[in-house]
Design a protein around this motif. Structure first.
Motif, PDB file in Angstrom:
ATOM      1  N   GLN A 163      38.940  45.453  40.810  1.00 47.71           N
ATOM      2  CA  GLN A 163      39.925  45.858  39.796  1.00 47.71           C
ATOM      3  C   GLN A 163      41.333  45.405  40.185  1.00 47.71           C
ATOM      4  O   GLN A 163      42.078  44.906  39.360  1.00 47.71           O
ATOM      5  CB  GLN A 163      39.917  47.382  39.602  1.00 47.71           C
ATOM      6  CG  GLN A 163      38.790  47.887  38.750  1.00 47.71           C
ATOM      7  CD  GLN A 163      38.709  47.157  37.414  1.00 47.71           C
ATOM      8  OE1 GLN A 163      37.765  46.418  37.147  1.00 47.71           O
ATOM      9  NE2 GLN A 163      39.715  47.344  36.581  1.00 47.71           N
TER      10      GLN A 163
ATOM     11  N   LEU B 217      41.691  41.689  39.605  1.00 46.03           N
ATOM     12  CA  LEU B 217      41.794  41.378  38.178  1.00 46.03           C
ATOM     13  C   LEU B 217      43.146  41.805  37.609  1.00 46.03           C
ATOM     14  O   LEU B 217      43.747  41.093  36.806  1.00 46.03           O
ATOM     15  CB  LEU B 217      40.633  42.025  37.407  1.00 46.03           C
ATOM     16  CG  LEU B 217      39.250  41.450  37.737  1.00 46.03           C
ATOM     17  CD1 LEU B 217      38.141  42.304  37.138  1.00 46.03           C
ATOM     18  CD2 LEU B 217      39.108  40.005  37.278  1.00 46.03           C
ATOM     19  N   GLN B 218      43.642  42.963  38.052  1.00 45.76           N
ATOM     20  CA  GLN B 218      44.962  43.422  37.583  1.00 45.76           C
ATOM     21  C   GLN B 218      46.067  42.489  38.050  1.00 45.76           C
ATOM     22  O   GLN B 218      46.996  42.181  37.307  1.00 45.76           O
ATOM     23  CB  GLN B 218      45.241  44.845  38.062  1.00 45.76           C
ATOM     24  CG  GLN B 218      44.479  45.891  37.266  1.00 45.76           C
ATOM     25  CD  GLN B 218      44.562  47.275  37.879  1.00 45.76           C
ATOM     26  OE1 GLN B 218      44.969  47.442  39.027  1.00 45.76           O
ATOM     27  NE2 GLN B 218      44.169  48.282  37.115  1.00 45.76           N
TER      28      GLN B 218
ATOM     29  N   GLY C 293      46.214  39.505  35.975  1.00 43.44           N
ATOM     30  CA  GLY C 293      46.901  39.824  34.720  1.00 43.44           C
ATOM     31  C   GLY C 293      48.412  39.803  34.881  1.00 43.44           C
ATOM     32  O   GLY C 293      49.141  39.277  34.030  1.00 43.44           O
TER      33      GLY C 293
ATOM     34  N   ASP D 178      34.970  37.848  33.176  1.00 43.63           N
ATOM     35  CA  ASP D 178      35.908  38.661  33.978  1.00 43.63           C
ATOM     36  C   ASP D 178      37.265  37.979  34.050  1.00 43.63           C
ATOM     37  O   ASP D 178      38.303  38.606  33.833  1.00 43.63           O
ATOM     38  CB  ASP D 178      35.421  38.819  35.434  1.00 43.63           C
ATOM     39  CG  ASP D 178      34.228  39.753  35.554  1.00 43.63           C
ATOM     40  OD1 ASP D 178      34.003  40.546  34.611  1.00 43.63           O
ATOM     41  OD2 ASP D 178      33.527  39.679  36.576  1.00 43.63           O
TER      42      ASP D 178
ATOM     43  N   ALA E 178      40.736  39.225  32.366  1.00 44.86           N
ATOM     44  CA  ALA E 178      41.886  39.529  33.222  1.00 44.86           C
ATOM     45  C   ALA E 178      43.134  38.764  32.781  1.00 44.86           C
ATOM     46  O   ALA E 178      44.244  39.260  32.901  1.00 44.86           O
ATOM     47  CB  ALA E 178      41.564  39.197  34.677  1.00 44.86           C
ATOM     48  N   THR E 179      42.926  37.556  32.262  1.00 51.38           N
ATOM     49  CA  THR E 179      44.068  36.738  31.876  1.00 51.38           C
ATOM     50  C   THR E 179      44.401  36.876  30.397  1.00 51.38           C
ATOM     51  O   THR E 179      45.281  36.192  29.887  1.00 51.38           O
ATOM     52  CB  THR E 179      43.818  35.246  32.205  1.00 51.38           C
ATOM     53  OG1 THR E 179      42.613  34.827  31.552  1.00 51.38           O
ATOM     54  CG2 THR E 179      43.669  35.027  33.696  1.00 51.38           C
TER      55      THR E 179
END
Length: 106
Positions: free
Chosen positions: A5, A8-9, A12, A72, A76-77
């Motif tokens: 997580q 992925l954050q 972002g 994924d 995320a993006t």
């Protein structure tokens, strides 16, 4: 799961900070221009893409990590599916490399 997580954050955040580019051609261009500090390729990338990106990263000495699948990375993006991402900022790259190394040890 927690590290995943975080990674992925952070991806972002990198997008919002305009420090991340995606797409095979753009990533290869960034590697060639020595802009890419870190390249992330999805676990479900094709063999051809995997080899092309690995070779480019090796010849230009860019760190490469395999992480997540295309959905994924896309999620995320904030885009559709993404297979290859490049981080163009030292700070983001450093933090992501730490998290990815921890995640891969996990």
């Amino acid at each position: 799961m927690k590290q995943e997580q975080q990674i992925l954050q952070l991806l972002g955040l990198a997008v919002r900070a305009r420090m991340l580019i995606s797409g095979e051609e753009l990533v290869v261009k960034d590697i060639r221009n020595n802009r890419a500090k870190l390249v992330i390729i999805s676990t479900d990338a094709s063999d051809n893409t995997m080899k092309k990106i690995q070779d480019k990263c090796n010849s230009y000495n860019v760190e490469l990590h395999v992480f997540g699948d295309r959905s994924d990375l896309g999620h995320a993006t904030g885009k559709a599916e993404r297979v290859v991402l490049a981080i163009n900022d030292h700070g983001f790259a450093k933090k992501l490399i730490e998290l990815l190394n921890e995640f891969n040890r996990g």
